[in-house]
Design a protein around this motif. Structure first.
Motif, mmCIF file in Angstrom:
data_model
loop_
_atom_site.group_PDB
_atom_site.id
_atom_site.type_symbol
_atom_site.label_atom_id
_atom_site.label_comp_id
_atom_site.label_asym_id
_atom_site.label_seq_id
_atom_site.Cartn_x
_atom_site.Cartn_y
_atom_site.Cartn_z
ATOM 1 N N PRO A 41 -5.415 10.882 3.513
ATOM 2 C CA PRO A 41 -5.796 9.883 2.505
ATOM 3 C C PRO A 41 -6.609 10.509 1.369
ATOM 4 N N ARG A 42 -7.446 11.474 1.672
ATOM 5 C CA ARG A 42 -8.250 12.152 0.641
ATOM 6 C C ARG A 42 -7.338 12.882 -0.346
ATOM 7 N N ALA A 43 -6.318 13.588 0.153
ATOM 8 C CA ALA A 43 -5.395 14.323 -0.726
ATOM 9 C C ALA A 43 -4.621 13.360 -1.625
ATOM 10 N N VAL A 44 -4.198 12.235 -1.065
ATOM 11 C CA VAL A 44 -3.501 11.221 -1.861
ATOM 12 C C VAL A 44 -4.450 10.653 -2.910
ATOM 13 N N CYS A 45 -5.666 10.379 -2.501
ATOM 14 C CA CYS A 45 -6.700 9.872 -3.407
ATOM 15 C C CYS A 45 -6.869 10.808 -4.594
ATOM 16 N N GLU A 46 -6.956 12.098 -4.340
ATOM 17 C CA GLU A 46 -7.152 13.069 -5.410
ATOM 18 C C GLU A 46 -5.912 13.208 -6.294
ATOM 19 N N ALA A 47 -4.734 13.157 -5.685
ATOM 20 C CA ALA A 47 -3.495 13.309 -6.458
ATOM 21 C C ALA A 47 -3.240 12.114 -7.376
ATOM 22 N N LEU A 48 -3.580 10.938 -6.910
ATOM 23 C CA LEU A 48 -3.263 9.721 -7.670
ATOM 24 C C LEU A 48 -4.478 9.047 -8.306
ATOM 25 N N ARG A 49 -5.632 9.613 -8.087
ATOM 26 C CA ARG A 49 -6.870 9.066 -8.649
ATOM 27 C C ARG A 49 -7.076 7.610 -8.241
ATOM 28 N N THR A 50 -7.057 7.411 -6.941
ATOM 29 C CA THR A 50 -7.291 6.097 -6.369
ATOM 30 C C THR A 50 -8.427 6.238 -5.366
ATOM 31 N N SER A 51 -8.789 5.167 -4.702
ATOM 32 C CA SER A 51 -9.840 5.279 -3.693
ATOM 33 C C SER A 51 -9.228 5.749 -2.375
ATOM 34 N N GLU A 52 -10.020 6.468 -1.632
ATOM 35 C CA GLU A 52 -9.551 6.967 -0.339
ATOM 36 C C GLU A 52 -9.261 5.812 0.615
ATOM 37 N N GLN A 53 -10.089 4.796 0.583
ATOM 38 C CA GLN A 53 -9.900 3.635 1.445
ATOM 39 C C GLN A 53 -8.578 2.931 1.118
ATOM 40 N N SER A 54 -8.289 2.757 -0.138
ATOM 41 C CA SER A 54 -7.046 2.112 -0.547
ATOM 42 C C SER A 54 -5.845 2.977 -0.158
ATOM 43 N N ALA A 55 -5.941 4.282 -0.404
ATOM 44 C CA ALA A 55 -4.853 5.194 -0.028
ATOM 45 C C ALA A 55 -4.606 5.123 1.467
ATOM 46 N N SER A 56 -5.660 5.074 2.238
ATOM 47 C CA SER A 56 -5.534 5.001 3.693
ATOM 48 C C SER A 56 -4.786 3.740 4.124
ATOM 49 N N ARG A 57 -5.131 2.608 3.509
ATOM 50 C CA ARG A 57 -4.435 1.342 3.828
ATOM 51 C C ARG A 57 -2.964 1.403 3.456
ATOM 52 N N ARG A 58 -2.676 1.926 2.276
ATOM 53 C CA ARG A 58 -1.286 2.003 1.809
ATOM 54 C C ARG A 58 -0.466 2.949 2.682
ATOM 55 N N LEU A 59 -1.048 4.068 3.056
ATOM 56 C CA LEU A 59 -0.352 5.013 3.939
ATOM 57 C C LEU A 59 -0.029 4.356 5.276
ATOM 58 N N ALA A 60 -0.986 3.640 5.836
ATOM 59 C CA ALA A 60 -0.762 2.952 7.111
ATOM 60 C C ALA A 60 0.339 1.898 6.979
ATOM 61 N N ASP A 61 0.345 1.181 5.859
ATOM 62 C CA ASP A 61 1.392 0.175 5.630
ATOM 63 C C ASP A 61 2.769 0.820 5.537
ATOM 64 N N LEU A 62 2.850 1.943 4.824
ATOM 65 C CA LEU A 62 4.131 2.645 4.696
ATOM 66 C C LEU A 62 4.596 3.195 6.042
ATOM 67 N N GLU A 63 3.651 3.636 6.850
ATOM 68 C CA GLU A 63 4.015 4.096 8.198
ATOM 69 C C GLU A 63 4.527 2.926 9.037
ATOM 70 N N ALA A 64 3.856 1.796 8.955
ATOM 71 C CA ALA A 64 4.285 0.608 9.701
ATOM 72 C C ALA A 64 5.675 0.149 9.270
ATOM 73 N N SER A 65 6.039 0.425 8.017
ATOM 74 C CA SER A 65 7.371 0.069 7.509
ATOM 75 C C SER A 65 8.440 1.078 7.905
ATOM 76 N N GLY A 66 8.041 2.138 8.599
ATOM 77 C CA GLY A 66 9.006 3.137 9.037
ATOM 78 C C GLY A 66 9.368 4.161 7.972
ATOM 79 N N LEU A 67 8.531 4.287 6.942
ATOM 80 C CA LEU A 67 8.836 5.217 5.855
ATOM 81 C C LEU A 67 8.083 6.542 5.974
ATOM 82 N N LEU A 68 6.984 6.541 6.708
ATOM 83 C CA LEU A 68 6.172 7.734 6.919
ATOM 84 C C LEU A 68 5.918 7.911 8.406
#
Length: 133
Positions: A41-68
């Motif tokens: 989540p930290r690497a995504v946060c830095e790459a996209l200039r978002t919050s780490e907490q938000s990146a973490s939630r989005r990553l978890a959602d994408l994993e739950a959708s079977g994409l990650l």
């Protein structure tokens, strides 16, 4: 007058089923662009200039959708692009193509998604509460 192009139905369906925000879309495309890399989540946060907490939630959602997929590495969860099926990978490829050609239609579809609107509304209250203490 040129006829306005429509977003393909299968792309609109995929967005409705799997994409709840533009940030989530950006994260999906980021990881898809480097499928052999693992992203914290930290690497995504830095790459996209978002919050780490938000990146973490989005990553978890994408994993739950079977994409990650994810794994625990050095006490942190890392993610990589790995759709659960070839058809999901095809869906993401169609989404990427539509985004390249009809960006505004993809964005319009995300913003018109009832779940997306509800999440934005709910997050507005959460941010207010966090800010006000």
């Amino acid at each position: 007058m040129a006829e306005e192009r429509r977003l393909p139905d299968e792309v609109a369906r995929f967005i409705a089923d799997h994409i709840t925000s533009v940030e989530q879309l950006e994260i999906l495309f980021l990881l898809r662009g480097a499928p052999d890399d693992e992203w914290s989540p930290r690497a995504v946060c830095e790459a996209l200039r978002t919050s780490e907490q938000s990146a973490s939630r989005r990553l978890a959602d994408l994993e739950a959708s079977g994409l990650l997929t994810s794994r625990l590495a050095s006490k942190q969860r890392v993610y990589r692009y790995a759709p659960a099926s070839p058809s999901l990978d095809d869906d993401v490829a169609r989404l990427a193509s539509a985004y390249a050609e009809l960006r505004y239609k993809v964005l319009e579809s995300i913003f018109s998604n009832p779940i997306s609107n509800l999440q934005v509304y709910a997050e507005g209250f959460r941010f207010r509460k966090d800010r006000d203490g």
